[in-house]
Design an enzyme around this catalytic site. Structure first.
Site, short mmCIF file in Angstrom:
data_model
loop_
_atom_site.label_atom_id
_atom_site.label_comp_id
_atom_site.label_asym_id
_atom_site.label_seq_id
_atom_site.Cartn_x
_atom_site.Cartn_y
_atom_site.Cartn_z
CG ASP A 76 96.53 60.84 14.08
OD1 ASP A 76 97.50 61.27 13.43
OD2 ASP A 76 96.37 59.64 14.35
CG ASP A 89 96.16 56.39 16.80
OD1 ASP A 89 96.59 57.45 16.30
OD2 ASP A 89 96.72 55.29 16.62
CG ASP A 147 103.04 43.94 17.38
OD1 ASP A 147 101.96 44.56 17.54
OD2 ASP A 147 103.86 43.72 18.29
#
Length: 215
Positions: A13, A171, A44
């Site tokens: 990725d 991830d 975030d």
């Protein structure tokens, strides 16, 4: 968790795995939102929104009642801005280049598959990794976004590999599902956009704490 594994082909990725792209993704997202009169999102929030392609990023960043046509307009603004600013803040995670060099020295083949659109995927790989990446595949017509197996299958074909000695490295939960769809083992990295608890909750079985773990 990383012992006794030998792979000859590595499918990576990109965002959150090889490159920390969050700052530039957030910058482009918020530029597009501002240009169209919408409220900006925090870093975030953008971290939580990424992983399923830039269209899904913008859908998540926009108010729920926004129609498809409006999403298209904001997405076009995002794409134009991002292509001009994709490397302003982006950089490889510490140890990534050395890890890729180590894999190449061992004769491994390396591909990148991303839900980022094809032009950005390939230009970022060229800019940061040069000839360390053999094949880079992004979102394009006829290639469904991950977790569909399409991009991985294209990468393996271009590498001339069957996948028997390949591993998928990512991830996120999307990456875990992608590996499952391709019947590949998956290594989940802990330096990216999702933490260990999240990854374990979503089925991670092999974890890499640092890029050197992959060697």
């Amino acid at each position: 968790m990383m012992k006794n594994m030998k792979f000859d082909t590595y499918i990576f990725d990109l965002d959150g795995t090889l490159l920390n792209t969050l700052g530039d993704l957030a910058g482009a997202c918020n530029y597009a939102l501002r240009q169209h009169g919408y409220e900006e999102r925090s870093l975030d929030e953008v971290r939580r929104f990424v992983g399923n392609g830039v269209r899904k990023l913008m859908e998540r960043a926009l108010p729920e009642q926004v129609g498809e046509g409006r999403v298209d307009e904001v997405l076009q603004t995002f794409r134009q801005y991002y292509l001009e600013h994709q490397a302003d803040l982006t950089e490889p995670y510490e140890g990534i280049v050395e890890m890729l060099e180590g894999l190449k020295q061992r004769g491994c083949k390396i591909a990148v598959v991303s839900n980022k659109f094809m032009e950005a995927t390939q230009s970022l790989c060229r800019h940061f990794f040069g000839n360390l990446i053999d094949v880079a595949v992004g979102e394009a017509p006829g290639i469904r976004r991950k977790p569909a197996p399409d991009a991985v299958e294209v990468a393996l074909r271009e590498l001339g590999e069957s996948g028997e000695s390949a591993v998928y490295v990512g991830d996120s939960d999307v990456d875990i599902l992608t590996a499952e769809a391709c019947h590949l083992p998956c290594i989940s990295v802990l330096w990216g956009f999702r933490d260990e608890a999240f990854l374990l909750q979503h089925g991670a079985t092999r974890l890499a704490h640092t890029p050197s773990d992959l060697l």
